[in-house]
Design a protein around this motif. Structure first.
Motif, short mmCIF file in Angstrom:
data_model
loop_
_atom_site.label_atom_id
_atom_site.label_comp_id
_atom_site.label_asym_id
_atom_site.label_seq_id
_atom_site.Cartn_x
_atom_site.Cartn_y
_atom_site.Cartn_z
N ARG A 8 45.88 22.93 55.35
CA ARG A 8 45.75 24.39 55.29
C ARG A 8 45.95 24.86 53.86
N GLU A 9 45.28 25.95 53.55
CA GLU A 9 45.47 26.57 52.25
C GLU A 9 46.72 27.44 52.32
N GLU A 10 47.85 26.85 52.06
CA GLU A 10 49.06 27.66 52.06
C GLU A 10 50.10 26.97 51.21
N GLN A 11 51.08 27.72 50.82
CA GLN A 11 52.15 27.16 50.01
C GLN A 11 52.94 26.17 50.87
N PRO A 12 53.35 25.05 50.29
CA PRO A 12 54.23 24.19 51.05
C PRO A 12 55.52 24.95 51.37
N ARG A 13 55.80 25.06 52.68
CA ARG A 13 57.00 25.84 52.97
C ARG A 13 58.16 24.88 53.22
N THR A 14 59.33 25.37 53.03
CA THR A 14 60.51 24.51 53.09
C THR A 14 60.59 23.89 54.48
N PRO A 15 60.61 22.57 54.54
CA PRO A 15 60.67 21.94 55.85
C PRO A 15 62.04 22.15 56.51
N SER A 16 62.01 22.24 57.84
CA SER A 16 63.27 22.35 58.58
C SER A 16 63.93 20.98 58.69
N LEU A 17 63.13 19.94 58.57
CA LEU A 17 63.66 18.59 58.71
C LEU A 17 62.86 17.68 57.77
N TRP A 32 59.30 7.47 63.75
CA TRP A 32 60.41 8.39 63.45
C TRP A 32 59.96 9.84 63.61
N LEU A 33 58.73 10.13 63.15
CA LEU A 33 58.21 11.50 63.28
C LEU A 33 58.13 11.89 64.75
N ALA A 34 57.60 10.99 65.58
CA ALA A 34 57.44 11.30 67.00
C ALA A 34 58.80 11.47 67.67
N GLN A 35 59.78 10.66 67.24
CA GLN A 35 61.11 10.74 67.86
C GLN A 35 61.84 12.01 67.48
N ARG A 36 61.56 12.57 66.29
CA ARG A 36 62.43 13.63 65.78
C ARG A 36 61.77 14.99 65.69
N ILE A 37 60.46 15.10 65.94
CA ILE A 37 59.81 16.40 65.78
C ILE A 37 60.39 17.42 66.76
N GLY A 38 60.89 16.94 67.89
CA GLY A 38 61.49 17.83 68.87
C GLY A 38 62.80 18.47 68.43
N GLU A 39 63.35 18.00 67.29
CA GLU A 39 64.63 18.55 66.82
C GLU A 39 64.46 19.89 66.12
N VAL A 40 63.23 20.21 65.70
CA VAL A 40 63.05 21.47 64.96
C VAL A 40 62.47 22.52 65.92
N PRO A 41 62.66 23.81 65.62
CA PRO A 41 62.10 24.85 66.47
C PRO A 41 60.57 24.83 66.44
N LEU A 42 59.95 25.42 67.43
CA LEU A 42 58.49 25.54 67.45
C LEU A 42 58.03 26.22 66.17
#
Lengths: 89, 286
Positions: A8-17, A32-42
């Protein structure tokens, strides 16, 4: 490069994780991505740090298969990439 | 210029050209591995282009390339087209429009070490090999005539088995349709219909290709993963990269002549359990 079509054309925003998978071979960064993506809000962003060349293709491919948007891929100064993924569900 | 998914043999030849001071441009492909005709036409029209290269079908995913459309663009630009027919020679009719065509006998069951080079009349051609007086200066040294005769005999024998390619194609179809039903989180790669009859590739999420190869080997199946020709480099397959599909957990099944439906069924029986076990060991619940 195929990944740029989904970026996407957007600024890299601060990741939650941030998942540090530097030095890890695929498929570990994706496991690891699949295991942990559920830890951040939608709609929050997860950053995967990886330097296995396969991750450059495979994280965006995982996003496509699992319907999580691939926000962008940013080069790290020390080598490798920070690959940003938005949690979609 | 060439497609981004050519065989490494073609890429290496392009690399030699670059080392000699030449320039090489690569045209990208779709998600299924078919070269983009518009982009190819644009690239071939760049002034100074000496040669275009395109495979008939991709060696890793089986996708057929739009050779006729690309040949038309090359003709319009006045650039000769080399068609690498290694994957389909002896299996499918040769496409039209090439200036130079190559194939390899071992791919159709002939002896290794015998290649085919067809140069269309009117095509400017000079061998990169040292010249001597034999074979119109195309090949130095003495040819292995018995091997060449064997290659021709194998090609003839293959062509005589009229329905073998249709039979293999139906088995590939069975694999393409069954794998996503019996294995979760799997992507079958390449064109569904416009493909070589004998190759099928799929990628399983969260699984290392080497682990799959080892387990399938124990079960009696010799399959390939990623790029068989450059597997030793530990680089992901350039073909899968160019397609933007999963490069890990990749399995390529090439059905040999005479492959039985029973073998394919047994493969489809053992595969789900093997993938499940490897995922469990990696701590993934699918």
């Amino acid at each position: 490069m195929p990944y740029s079509e989904t970026a996407r054309e957007e600024q890299p925003r601060t990741p939650s994780l941030t998942i540090d998978a530097l030095g890890k071979k695929c498929p570990i960064p994706i496991i690891w991505l699949a295991q942990r993506i559920g830890e951040v809000p939608l709609n929050a962003v997860v950053a995967v740090l990886a330097d296995d060349p396969a991750a450059y293709t495979d994280v965006p491919a995982w996003c496509r298969l699992k319907s999580h948007p691939h926000v962008g891929t940013y080069e790290l100064p020390e080598g490798g990439w920070s690959i940003h993924v938005r949690r979609n569900y | 210029m060439l497609s981004a998914v050519e065989h490494s043999a073609v890429l290496h030849a392009a690399g030699v050209h670059e080392r000699d001071g030449g320039a090489v441009s690569a045209v990208g492909v779709s998600r299924t591995g078919a070269v983009r005709v518009d982009a190819f036409a644009e690239a071939v029209a760049v002034p100074g282009t000496a040669l275009a290269c395109l495979q008939t079908a991709n060696h890793e995913v089986g996708t057929l390339q739009p050779v006729a459309e690309v040949a038309a663009a090359c003709r319009e630009a006045g650039v000769p087209l080399l068609v690498d027919a290694a994957q389909t020679a002896g299996r499918l009719p040769l496409p039209e429009g090439w200036s130079v065509l190559t194939a390899s006998a071992h791919k159709w069951g002939g002896p290794p070490g015998v290649g085919v080079l067809v140069v269309r009349k009117g095509t400017r051609f000079r061998s990169p090999l040292p010249e001597d007086e034999r074979e119109g200066r195309r090949v130095p040294g003495f040819e292995n005539v018995p091997a060449i005769v064997a290659a021709a005999a194998a090609l003839r024998a293959g062509l005589a088995e009229e329905h073998e390619q249709e039979r293999l194609s139906a088995l590939v179809d069975r694999i393409r349709r069954t794998v996503p039903r019996v294995v979760p989180d799997v992507e079958v790669i390449g064109e569904d219909e416009d493909r070589a009859p004998h190759i099928v590739t799929f990628s399983c999420l969260y699984v290392a290709g080497e682990a799959l190869l080892t387990e399938l080997d124990k079960a009696g199946f010799a399959v390939s993963s990623g790029s068989s020709c450059t597997a030793s480099t530990l680089r992901p397959s350039h073909v899968l990269e160019a397609m933007g599909v999963l490069t890990h957990g990749n399995i390529r099944v090439s059905l040999p002549r005479g492959a039985s439906a029973a073998d394919v069924d047994r493969f489809l029986e053992v595969l789900p359990g093997i993938v499940r076990r490897i995922r469990q060991e990696a701590g993934v619940s699918s």
